[in-house]
Design a protein around this motif. Structure first.
Motif, PDB file in Angstrom:
ATOM      1  N   THR A 149      -3.376  -2.406  -2.307  1.00 52.86           N
ATOM      2  CA  THR A 149      -4.412  -1.371  -2.236  1.00 52.86           C
ATOM      3  C   THR A 149      -3.941  -0.207  -3.097  1.00 52.86           C
ATOM      4  OG1 THR A 149      -5.049  -2.010  -0.002  1.00 52.86           O
ATOM      5  CG2 THR A 149      -5.747   0.146  -0.722  1.00 52.86           C
ATOM      6  N   THR A 150      -4.783   0.230  -4.009  1.00 48.84           N
ATOM      7  CA  THR A 150      -4.366   1.237  -4.992  1.00 48.84           C
ATOM      8  C   THR A 150      -5.509   2.185  -5.308  1.00 48.84           C
ATOM      9  OG1 THR A 150      -3.631   1.518  -7.290  1.00 48.84           O
ATOM     10  CG2 THR A 150      -4.927  -0.451  -6.833  1.00 48.84           C
ATOM     11  N   ASN A 151      -5.147   3.360  -5.807  1.00 47.32           N
ATOM     12  CA  ASN A 151      -6.201   4.263  -6.288  1.00 47.32           C
ATOM     13  C   ASN A 151      -6.556   3.953  -7.746  1.00 47.32           C
ATOM     14  OD1 ASN A 151      -4.289   5.513  -7.987  1.00 47.32           O
ATOM     15  ND2 ASN A 151      -3.883   7.160  -6.518  1.00 47.32           N
ATOM     16  N   GLY A 152      -5.888   3.009  -8.330  1.00 42.98           N
ATOM     17  CA  GLY A 152      -6.281   2.499  -9.648  1.00 42.98           C
ATOM     18  C   GLY A 152      -5.790   3.285 -10.848  1.00 42.98           C
ATOM     19  N   THR A 164       0.853  -1.189   0.000  1.00 39.44           N
ATOM     20  CA  THR A 164       0.000   0.000   0.000  1.00 39.44           C
ATOM     21  C   THR A 164       0.890   1.239   0.000  1.00 39.44           C
ATOM     22  OG1 THR A 164      -1.806   1.093   1.201  1.00 39.44           O
ATOM     23  CG2 THR A 164      -0.338  -0.262   2.534  1.00 39.44           C
ATOM     24  N   GLY A 165       0.307   2.397   0.346  1.00 42.70           N
ATOM     25  CA  GLY A 165       1.084   3.628   0.293  1.00 42.70           C
ATOM     26  C   GLY A 165       0.398   4.702   1.109  1.00 42.70           C
ATOM     27  N   GLY A 166       0.557   5.888   0.684  1.00 41.48           N
ATOM     28  CA  GLY A 166       0.736   6.507  -0.601  1.00 41.48           C
ATOM     29  C   GLY A 166       0.116   5.686  -1.744  1.00 41.48           C
ATOM     30  N   ASP A 190     -12.529  20.317   7.777  1.00 41.30           N
ATOM     31  CA  ASP A 190     -13.087  20.101   9.097  1.00 41.30           C
ATOM     32  C   ASP A 190     -13.666  18.686   9.180  1.00 41.30           C
ATOM     33  OD1 ASP A 190     -14.504  20.044  11.408  1.00 41.30           O
ATOM     34  OD2 ASP A 190     -15.324  22.067  11.181  1.00 41.30           O
ATOM     35  N   ARG A 191     -13.054  17.865  10.034  1.00 38.91           N
ATOM     36  CA  ARG A 191     -13.470  16.470  10.100  1.00 38.91           C
ATOM     37  C   ARG A 191     -14.888  16.287  10.622  1.00 38.91           C
ATOM     38  NH1 ARG A 191      -9.197  13.140   9.317  1.00 38.91           N
ATOM     39  NH2 ARG A 191      -7.219  14.196   9.498  1.00 38.91           N
ATOM     40  N   ILE A 192     -15.353  17.186  11.456  1.00 41.62           N
ATOM     41  CA  ILE A 192     -16.704  17.034  11.972  1.00 41.62           C
ATOM     42  C   ILE A 192     -17.693  17.036  10.811  1.00 41.62           C
ATOM     43  CG2 ILE A 192     -18.497  18.103  13.389  1.00 41.62           C
ATOM     44  CD1 ILE A 192     -16.231  19.203  15.120  1.00 41.62           C
ATOM     45  N   VAL A 194      -9.376  -1.383  -4.718  1.00 45.30           N
ATOM     46  CA  VAL A 194      -9.243  -0.123  -5.440  1.00 45.30           C
ATOM     47  C   VAL A 194     -10.126   0.918  -4.758  1.00 45.30           C
ATOM     48  CG1 VAL A 194      -9.367   1.050  -7.667  1.00 45.30           C
ATOM     49  CG2 VAL A 194      -8.921  -1.415  -7.598  1.00 45.30           C
ATOM     50  N   SER A 195      -9.539   2.068  -4.456  1.00 45.52           N
ATOM     51  CA  SER A 195     -10.298   3.128  -3.804  1.00 45.52           C
ATOM     52  C   SER A 195     -11.075   3.928  -4.833  1.00 45.52           C
ATOM     53  CB  SER A 195      -9.353   4.047  -3.028  1.00 45.52           C
ATOM     54  OG  SER A 195      -8.689   3.288  -2.047  1.00 45.52           O
ATOM     55  N   LEU A 196     -12.358   4.018  -4.625  1.00 44.87           N
ATOM     56  CA  LEU A 196     -13.238   4.782  -5.519  1.00 44.87           C
ATOM     57  C   LEU A 196     -14.409   5.250  -4.662  1.00 44.87           C
ATOM     58  CD1 LEU A 196     -14.014   5.566  -8.512  1.00 44.87           C
ATOM     59  CD2 LEU A 196     -15.325   3.433  -8.574  1.00 44.87           C
ATOM     60  N   GLU A 222     -15.438   4.313   7.409  1.00 46.81           N
ATOM     61  CA  GLU A 222     -15.667   5.552   8.163  1.00 46.81           C
ATOM     62  C   GLU A 222     -14.379   6.376   8.163  1.00 46.81           C
ATOM     63  OE1 GLU A 222     -16.958   4.754  12.175  1.00 46.81           O
ATOM     64  OE2 GLU A 222     -19.013   4.551  11.498  1.00 46.81           O
ATOM     65  N   THR A 223     -14.499   7.682   8.114  1.00 47.76           N
ATOM     66  CA  THR A 223     -13.277   8.496   8.147  1.00 47.76           C
ATOM     67  C   THR A 223     -12.610   8.360   9.509  1.00 47.76           C
ATOM     68  OG1 THR A 223     -14.592  10.398   8.776  1.00 47.76           O
ATOM     69  CG2 THR A 223     -13.949  10.251   6.474  1.00 47.76           C
ATOM     70  N   MET A 224     -11.281   8.283   9.452  1.00 47.73           N
ATOM     71  CA  MET A 224     -10.507   8.163  10.678  1.00 47.73           C
ATOM     72  C   MET A 224      -9.724   9.453  10.904  1.00 47.73           C
ATOM     73  SD  MET A 224      -8.934   4.395  10.414  1.00 47.73           S
ATOM     74  CE  MET A 224      -9.423   3.694   8.857  1.00 47.73           C
TER      75      MET A 224
HETATM   76  N1  SAM Z   1      -3.414   5.165  -2.535  1.00 49.42           N
HETATM   77  C1  SAM Z   1      -4.018   3.904  -2.263  1.00 49.42           C
HETATM   78  C2  SAM Z   1      -5.526   4.034  -2.202  1.00 49.42           C
HETATM   79  O1  SAM Z   1      -6.044   5.150  -2.158  1.00 49.42           O
HETATM   80  O2  SAM Z   1      -6.171   2.993  -2.179  1.00 49.42           O
HETATM   81  C3  SAM Z   1      -3.504   3.202  -1.038  1.00 49.42           C
HETATM   82  C4  SAM Z   1      -3.246   4.011   0.189  1.00 49.42           C
HETATM   83  S1  SAM Z   1      -4.678   4.757   0.921  1.00 49.42           S
HETATM   84  C5  SAM Z   1      -3.960   5.610   2.303  1.00 49.42           C
HETATM   85  C6  SAM Z   1      -5.489   3.339   1.609  1.00 49.42           C
HETATM   86  C7  SAM Z   1      -6.928   3.517   2.036  1.00 49.42           C
HETATM   87  O3  SAM Z   1      -6.985   4.407   3.126  1.00 49.42           O
HETATM   88  C8  SAM Z   1      -7.831   4.084   0.950  1.00 49.42           C
HETATM   89  O4  SAM Z   1      -8.938   3.216   0.750  1.00 49.42           O
HETATM   90  C9  SAM Z   1      -8.275   5.406   1.529  1.00 49.42           C
HETATM   91  O5  SAM Z   1      -9.566   5.702   1.122  1.00 49.42           O
HETATM   92  C10 SAM Z   1      -8.159   5.166   3.015  1.00 49.42           C
HETATM   93  N2  SAM Z   1      -8.014   6.385   3.815  1.00 49.42           N
HETATM   94  C11 SAM Z   1      -7.087   7.366   3.697  1.00 49.42           C
HETATM   95  N3  SAM Z   1      -7.243   8.307   4.653  1.00 49.42           N
HETATM   96  C12 SAM Z   1      -8.293   7.909   5.409  1.00 49.42           C
HETATM   97  C13 SAM Z   1      -8.954   8.437   6.563  1.00 49.42           C
HETATM   98  N4  SAM Z   1      -8.557   9.571   7.133  1.00 49.42           N
HETATM   99  N5  SAM Z   1      -9.993   7.736   7.060  1.00 49.42           N
HETATM  100  C14 SAM Z   1     -10.403   6.576   6.496  1.00 49.42           C
HETATM  101  N6  SAM Z   1      -9.827   6.011   5.431  1.00 49.42           N
HETATM  102  C15 SAM Z   1      -8.781   6.678   4.881  1.00 49.42           C
END
Ligand code: SAM
Ligand code: SF4
Length: 328
Positions: free
Chosen positions: A95-98, A64-66, A197-199, A118-120, A187-189
């Protein structure tokens, strides 16, 4: 590797770069300062660390990454780790943004990768551009379908954001069903300073799940990955939907994973600051035996659980580091 709470640590997530071609609003700030190149582990160093983990019982590695696919020559790492499949390692994933997946999907399959995440976050091109601050949706969609053609199982990861994509999940679930993809909502972390603003972003998945149940039949499954996702089978499509709820659920008792950053820092828990500097160990000329010992000492410090807290008035991150550093 058994930690002090009796959990078997068999899953390693490896971030190979902190860089990315996108700037998703929940993950990065607009102007990120990336790490200097000498701080980043070379492929030889990454392989050496991965070998130590495999030796000590790691069965699954996720790259993963980045964005892992923007690192130059990253396929050489997939090729060498792919060579360990069946010889200690059971699974190699990504894990990739594709955005680069159309180019790499066939080679990934050849290396033994069978599944990709894949993040979408949205199917809407304008919203995709806004959420990623600079991305175009077409390369990511092309990448997803190239992965499918290459025979890779695809799971779509979508971060649920209030007022952004919250009314799209019906459509995304239908789209995933149509194409044979699983869907995982996250869920956002509260990680890292990201300017927004995370709220405003936080959307509890309990709300999303209740809404989805008005249209879809979500059947309980026993499918678990040892992570924070809870999975259901969607009766209408036969695909799975997962909900990753680190803020509202306690999943730590079944945790089987640790995370290695691209600088060789091992985080025993995504939600804690404690870490072990394995780069210092290998750059000091340690033998394999000394390296193994350093890994075991770190595993012995794996905490019982995370303590994410989000201060809803201050909206400050619970942890200063970004997800792109630790590897999501
Ligand atoms: N760039 C790749 C991607 O976007 O899939 C891999 C790295 S990315 C950091 C891995 C996952 O973390 C992604 O699915 C992304 O949506 C999620 N992510 C990043 N920041 C986040 C946050 N603050 N809360 C929840 N998920 C988060
Ligand atoms: Fe890049 Fe992935 Fe973070 Fe988006 S979530 S900015 S694609 S690392």
């Amino acid at each position: 590797m058994i930690d002090p709470f009796g959990r078997s640590i068999t899953y390693l997530r490896v971030s190979v770069t902190d860089r990315c071609d996108l700037r998703c609003v929940y993950c990065m700030s607009e102007n990120m300062t990336f790490l200097p190149k000498p701080d980043i582990l070379s492929f030889e160093e990454l392989e050496r660390l991965c070998s130590a983990f495999i030796r000590l019982g790691t069965r699954k590695i996720r790259i993963t990454g980045g964005e892992p696919l923007v690192r130059k020559d990253v396929m050489s790492l997939f090729a060498s780790l792919g060579g360990r499949l069946g010889a200690g390692l059971d699974e190699l994933t990504l894990t990739t943004n594709g955005t680069q997946l159309a180019k790499y999907a066939p080679a990934l399959a050849e290396c033994g990768v069978r599944r990709v995440n894949v993040s979408l976050d949205t199917l809407d091109p304008a919203r995709f551009a806004a959420v990623t601050r600079r991305g175009r949706i077409v390369p990511t969609l092309d990448g997803i379908f190239a992965a499918k053609r290459a025979g890779l199982a695809v799971k779509i990861n979508a971060v649920a954001m209030k007022g952004v994509n919250e009314h799209e999940f019906d459509a995304m679930l239908a789209w995933c069903g149509e194409h044979g993809f699983d869907l995982c909502l996250i869920e956002t972390m509260p990680l890292g300073e990201i300017a927004d603003d995370r709220i405003d972003q936080y959307l509890p998945l309990s709300v999303v799940r209740a809404r989805l149940r008005e249209r879809w039949t979500l059947l309980d499954t026993s499918y678990r990955t040892g992570g924070p996702a809870r999975y259901f089978t969607v009766a209408e499509t036969g695909q799975r939907i997962g909900f990753i709820t680190p803020m509202t659920h306690n999943f730590c008792e079944s945790c089987n994973r640790v995370r290695l950053t691209c600088t060789g820092t091992l985080f025993m828990c995504l939600g804690q600051e404690d870490a072990a500097d394995l780069r210092a160990v290998i750059r000091s000329g340690a033998t394999d035996r000394e390296l193994d010992a350093a890994v075991l000492v770190a595993i012995a410090r794996k905490p019982r659980g995370h303590d994410f807290v989000i201060d809803r008035r201050e909206a400050r991150p619970a942890l200063a580091r970004h997800m792109s550093v630790t590897g999501g």
